[in-house]
Structure formats: C-alpha cells, structure tokens
Write a protein that holds these residues in place. Sequence first.
Motif, PDB file in Angstrom:
ATOM      1  N   GLU A  57     -10.519 -31.303  35.094  1.00  0.00           N
ATOM      2  CA  GLU A  57      -9.953 -32.353  34.237  1.00  0.00           C
ATOM      3  C   GLU A  57     -10.332 -33.738  34.736  1.00  0.00           C
ATOM      4  N   ALA A  58     -10.282 -33.943  36.047  1.00  0.00           N
ATOM      5  CA  ALA A  58     -10.652 -35.245  36.607  1.00  0.00           C
ATOM      6  C   ALA A  58     -12.121 -35.546  36.363  1.00  0.00           C
ATOM      7  N   PHE A  59     -12.983 -34.559  36.511  1.00  0.00           N
ATOM      8  CA  PHE A  59     -14.411 -34.758  36.237  1.00  0.00           C
ATOM      9  C   PHE A  59     -14.673 -34.994  34.759  1.00  0.00           C
ATOM     10  N   ALA A  60     -13.933 -34.322  33.905  1.00  0.00           N
ATOM     11  CA  ALA A  60     -14.144 -34.470  32.459  1.00  0.00           C
ATOM     12  C   ALA A  60     -13.904 -35.909  32.027  1.00  0.00           C
ATOM     13  N   VAL A  61     -12.943 -36.562  32.634  1.00  0.00           N
ATOM     14  CA  VAL A  61     -12.664 -37.970  32.313  1.00  0.00           C
ATOM     15  C   VAL A  61     -13.861 -38.832  32.700  1.00  0.00           C
ATOM     16  N   GLU A  62     -14.461 -38.549  33.852  1.00  0.00           N
ATOM     17  CA  GLU A  62     -15.552 -39.384  34.353  1.00  0.00           C
ATOM     18  C   GLU A  62     -16.895 -39.068  33.712  1.00  0.00           C
ATOM     19  N   PHE A  63     -17.202 -37.795  33.512  1.00  0.00           N
ATOM     20  CA  PHE A  63     -18.543 -37.403  33.121  1.00  0.00           C
ATOM     21  C   PHE A  63     -18.716 -37.046  31.651  1.00  0.00           C
ATOM     22  N   SER A  64     -17.734 -36.371  31.056  1.00  0.00           N
ATOM     23  CA  SER A  64     -17.974 -35.871  29.712  1.00  0.00           C
ATOM     24  C   SER A  64     -16.699 -35.293  29.121  1.00  0.00           C
ATOM     25  N   ASP A  65     -16.615 -35.369  27.809  1.00  0.00           N
ATOM     26  CA  ASP A  65     -15.531 -34.664  27.128  1.00  0.00           C
ATOM     27  C   ASP A  65     -15.877 -33.196  26.919  1.00  0.00           C
ATOM     28  N   GLU A  66     -17.121 -32.845  27.147  1.00  0.00           N
ATOM     29  CA  GLU A  66     -17.594 -31.465  26.979  1.00  0.00           C
ATOM     30  C   GLU A  66     -17.517 -30.745  28.318  1.00  0.00           C
ATOM     31  N   LYS A  67     -16.329 -30.686  28.913  1.00  0.00           N
ATOM     32  CA  LYS A  67     -16.186 -30.174  30.268  1.00  0.00           C
ATOM     33  C   LYS A  67     -16.632 -28.731  30.435  1.00  0.00           C
ATOM     34  N   ASP A  68     -16.543 -27.933  29.381  1.00  0.00           N
ATOM     35  CA  ASP A  68     -16.925 -26.525  29.515  1.00  0.00           C
ATOM     36  C   ASP A  68     -18.434 -26.322  29.515  1.00  0.00           C
ATOM     37  N   ASP A  69     -19.194 -27.322  29.083  1.00  0.00           N
ATOM     38  CA  ASP A  69     -20.645 -27.185  28.975  1.00  0.00           C
ATOM     39  C   ASP A  69     -21.404 -27.803  30.134  1.00  0.00           C
ATOM     40  N   MET A  70     -20.728 -28.485  31.034  1.00  0.00           N
ATOM     41  CA  MET A  70     -21.449 -29.239  32.047  1.00  0.00           C
ATOM     42  C   MET A  70     -21.536 -28.564  33.411  1.00  0.00           C
ATOM     43  N   TRP A  71     -20.822 -27.470  33.605  1.00  0.00           N
ATOM     44  CA  TRP A  71     -20.745 -26.874  34.931  1.00  0.00           C
ATOM     45  C   TRP A  71     -21.711 -25.720  35.106  1.00  0.00           C
ATOM     46  N   ASN A  72     -22.166 -25.540  36.344  1.00  0.00           N
ATOM     47  CA  ASN A  72     -22.923 -24.354  36.694  1.00  0.00           C
ATOM     48  C   ASN A  72     -21.977 -23.153  36.653  1.00  0.00           C
ATOM     49  N   GLU A  73     -22.532 -21.983  36.437  1.00  0.00           N
ATOM     50  CA  GLU A  73     -21.718 -20.767  36.378  1.00  0.00           C
ATOM     51  C   GLU A  73     -21.135 -20.420  37.746  1.00  0.00           C
ATOM     52  N   GLY A  74     -19.916 -19.895  37.764  1.00  0.00           N
ATOM     53  CA  GLY A  74     -19.300 -19.367  38.980  1.00  0.00           C
ATOM     54  C   GLY A  74     -19.030 -20.400  40.060  1.00  0.00           C
ATOM     55  N   ILE A  75     -18.645 -21.583  39.676  1.00  0.00           N
ATOM     56  CA  ILE A  75     -18.422 -22.657  40.642  1.00  0.00           C
ATOM     57  C   ILE A  75     -17.142 -22.429  41.431  1.00  0.00           C
ATOM     58  N   ASN A  76     -17.226 -22.698  42.731  1.00  0.00           N
ATOM     59  CA  ASN A  76     -16.043 -22.731  43.576  1.00  0.00           C
ATOM     60  C   ASN A  76     -15.733 -24.198  43.838  1.00  0.00           C
ATOM     61  N   PHE A  77     -14.795 -24.760  43.093  1.00  0.00           N
ATOM     62  CA  PHE A  77     -14.465 -26.169  43.250  1.00  0.00           C
ATOM     63  C   PHE A  77     -13.763 -26.464  44.573  1.00  0.00           C
ATOM     64  N   ILE A  78     -13.082 -25.470  45.121  1.00  0.00           N
ATOM     65  CA  ILE A  78     -12.403 -25.615  46.405  1.00  0.00           C
ATOM     66  C   ILE A  78     -13.430 -25.243  47.476  1.00  0.00           C
ATOM     67  N   ASN A  79     -14.275 -26.223  47.844  1.00  0.00           N
ATOM     68  CA  ASN A  79     -15.487 -25.928  48.610  1.00  0.00           C
ATOM     69  C   ASN A  79     -15.413 -26.263  50.099  1.00  0.00           C
ATOM     70  N   GLY A  80     -14.284 -26.745  50.590  1.00  0.00           N
ATOM     71  CA  GLY A  80     -14.163 -27.069  52.009  1.00  0.00           C
ATOM     72  C   GLY A  80     -14.701 -28.432  52.391  1.00  0.00           C
ATOM     73  N   ASN A  81     -15.327 -29.130  51.458  1.00  0.00           N
ATOM     74  CA  ASN A  81     -15.893 -30.450  51.739  1.00  0.00           C
ATOM     75  C   ASN A  81     -14.976 -31.511  51.141  1.00  0.00           C
ATOM     76  N   PHE A  82     -13.980 -31.924  51.921  1.00  0.00           N
ATOM     77  CA  PHE A  82     -12.987 -32.868  51.423  1.00  0.00           C
ATOM     78  C   PHE A  82     -12.672 -33.918  52.473  1.00  0.00           C
ATOM     79  N   CYS A  83     -12.140 -35.030  52.000  1.00  0.00           N
ATOM     80  CA  CYS A  83     -11.626 -36.065  52.890  1.00  0.00           C
ATOM     81  C   CYS A  83     -10.272 -36.520  52.360  1.00  0.00           C
ATOM     82  N   ILE A  84      -9.586 -37.280  53.169  1.00  0.00           N
ATOM     83  CA  ILE A  84      -8.210 -37.673  52.863  1.00  0.00           C
ATOM     84  C   ILE A  84      -8.055 -39.162  53.160  1.00  0.00           C
ATOM     85  N   ASP A  85      -7.302 -39.841  52.307  1.00  0.00           N
ATOM     86  CA  ASP A  85      -6.884 -41.207  52.633  1.00  0.00           C
ATOM     87  C   ASP A  85      -5.374 -41.301  52.428  1.00  0.00           C
TER      88      ASP A  85
END
Length: 135
Positions: A57-85
Amino acid sequence: KLLVYYDDSYEYQGGAHGISEKTYTVYNIATGRRITEDDIFVMNDENEKALSEMIVEAFAVEFSDEKDDMWNEGINFINGNFCIDADSLYYQYSPYEIGPYAMGMPRVALHKDAVKPFLKKDGVLYEYWFPEKKK
C-alpha cells in the motif's frame, strides 16, 4: 540504544548499467547483538501478510495505482534489510528485487504507530519507540 550501520555499494560488470545496493544492519548497543525482524515483530503468517500488505500500500501511493501489476512474482517484502529512526521502520530493496530496474532502489517507511500491533512488547524496538512513563 540502537545503532544503524549503512553500506552503499556499486558494481559494474559491463552491460547497460551497473548495480547499486544499500544494506542496513541494526544493532542493540547494550548487547552488541544484531537485531532481526524476529527480535522486533511477533512473526507469524498472519502478521507477515499484514506487514507485506502495508508495504504494498505504501509503495502504491508512491509508484502507481496499479499495485498488482508492478511487482515481481513471489516477492518477500520482509527481506531483513531495514533501518529504524525515531518514528519509522524503513525497508530497503535493491534494483530488480521487487520490481523493474526503473524503480531504482525503493525504500518504504512504516510509521511506528502502524506497526505497533505487530511489535513484541518486550522487544528493543517497542521499548525504544514506546518507553514506559516513569511514575
């Protein structure tokens, strides 16, 4: 209490373009231990799905309203590469990791109030963001 280490790399092996990568590692200064999603979130299938949907949902706001068409198949969004503020947790992705190269190195912010229901109450991130008031 927390230390965020950031590594920015670029590699060119010929072809149309090189590849950049941003990698974050978060440490608990008190213990010297690396913090993972398992340390901060109550990770189960339901929570992982809900967090992934928040990211989409956060990416859809930034990149496209067509959120279902923009992603690669089988994505793991919880990828371990994060930072915190002080207010948010950010997930960082490499080119091609979740979408086409033209997306660049997308990064998404999840505000602390949005992820609060998924945080471990005794976890270091909950304690950092929502410290108990001293009486």
